[in-house]
Design an enzyme around this catalytic site. Structure first.
Site, mmCIF file in Angstrom:
data_model
loop_
_atom_site.group_PDB
_atom_site.id
_atom_site.type_symbol
_atom_site.label_atom_id
_atom_site.label_comp_id
_atom_site.label_asym_id
_atom_site.label_seq_id
_atom_site.Cartn_x
_atom_site.Cartn_y
_atom_site.Cartn_z
ATOM 1 C CB CYS A 45 38.644 72.613 14.292
ATOM 2 S SG CYS A 45 40.074 73.396 13.400
ATOM 3 C CD GLU B 299 47.138 82.895 8.818
ATOM 4 O OE1 GLU B 299 48.062 83.910 8.111
ATOM 5 O OE2 GLU B 299 46.024 82.986 9.522
ATOM 6 C CB CYS C 10 42.394 75.533 12.666
ATOM 7 S SG CYS C 10 41.328 76.333 11.472
ATOM 8 C CB CYS D 78 36.411 76.489 11.453
ATOM 9 S SG CYS D 78 37.677 75.081 11.183
ATOM 10 C CD GLU E 152 40.499 75.619 16.918
ATOM 11 O OE1 GLU E 152 41.575 75.910 15.916
ATOM 12 O OE2 GLU E 152 39.532 76.271 17.008
HETATM 13 N N1 THU Z 1 41.931 79.598 12.706
HETATM 14 C C1 THU Z 1 41.923 78.769 13.676
HETATM 15 O O1 THU Z 1 43.421 78.529 13.993
HETATM 16 N N2 THU Z 1 41.090 77.917 14.095
HETATM 17 C C2 THU Z 1 39.737 78.065 13.909
HETATM 18 O O2 THU Z 1 38.869 77.491 14.555
HETATM 19 C C3 THU Z 1 39.290 79.242 13.164
HETATM 20 C C4 THU Z 1 40.287 79.962 12.251
HETATM 21 C C5 THU Z 1 42.981 80.427 12.269
HETATM 22 C C6 THU Z 1 42.882 80.027 10.612
HETATM 23 C C7 THU Z 1 43.445 81.325 9.971
HETATM 24 O O3 THU Z 1 45.128 81.235 10.364
HETATM 25 C C8 THU Z 1 42.951 82.195 10.911
HETATM 26 O O4 THU Z 1 42.604 81.811 12.080
HETATM 27 C C9 THU Z 1 42.191 83.166 10.251
HETATM 28 O O5 THU Z 1 40.920 82.316 9.710
#
Ligand code: THU
Length: 161
Positions: free
Chosen positions: A115, A64, A73, A112, A75
């Site tokens: 991804c 983040e 993310c 998401c 993935e």
């Molecule tokens: N996040 C992921 O790492 N992968 C996903 O497919 C969905 C969300 C992370 C992004 C962010 O750092 C946290 O989860 C909250 O959205």
């Protein structure tokens, strides 16, 4: 008007022990990877592990940023790292697992949309499906055999002419 139905097989497992050995190993790596996520804002930790044709496993976790959209993310961290480290090597599967510092993640973390699109790029390029295995901290584990299952009607380079 014609109605075209799109469906896919979603495999549902009661626990990691029920997965095939290769998927089990991959999910264990994804669970480990989630512990190293950098998620000071959401406190939602995601781990991903990518299995390659050369049997290497490449991991990633969400990273983040104070400027929220600059984060990435798990993935995409994992799949981009895999492609950077082992360019052109086929991808068999990606396992994803999520945990939170605020609550128990009791259902599988599905990737998401961004991804899914990124994984789809490599699937289309290699002309072979990439399976997706998803878990939370507790509850069932889901698997689909191709990212196209969860990203139907995907945009691809084919549209670019
Ligand atoms: N996040 C992921 O790492 N992968 C996903 O497919 C969905 C969300 C992370 C992004 C962010 O750092 C946290 O989860 C909250 O959205």
């Amino acid at each position: 008007m014609k109605l075209r139905k799109i469906g896919f097989d979603l495999m549902v497992y009661e626990s990691v022990d029920e997965l095939e050995k290769e998927d089990q190993i991959l999910m264990i790596e994804a669970v480990k990877a989630r512990n190293n996520a950098y998620s000071p804002y959401s406190k939602f930790n995601v781990g991903a592990a990518v299995l390659l044709d050369n049997d290497e496993i490449v991991i990633g976790n969400n990273q983040e940023n104070a400027s929220y959209p600059s984060g990435l993310c798990a993935e995409r961290v994992a799949i981009f790292y895999a492609s950077a480290k082992f360019p052109g090597i086929g991808i068999k599967a990606i396992a994803i697992s999520a945990t939170s510092k605020n609550f128990v993640v009791d259902k599988p973390a599905a990737p998401c949309g961004n991804c899914r699109q990124s994984i789809s790029e490599y699937e289309i390029k290699q002309l072979r499906p990439i399976s997706i295995i998803m878990s939370g901290e507790t509850g069932e584990i889901l698997k689909c055999k191709s990212v196209s299952d969860i990203l139907p009607l995907a945009f691809s380079s084919a549209f670019l002419g």
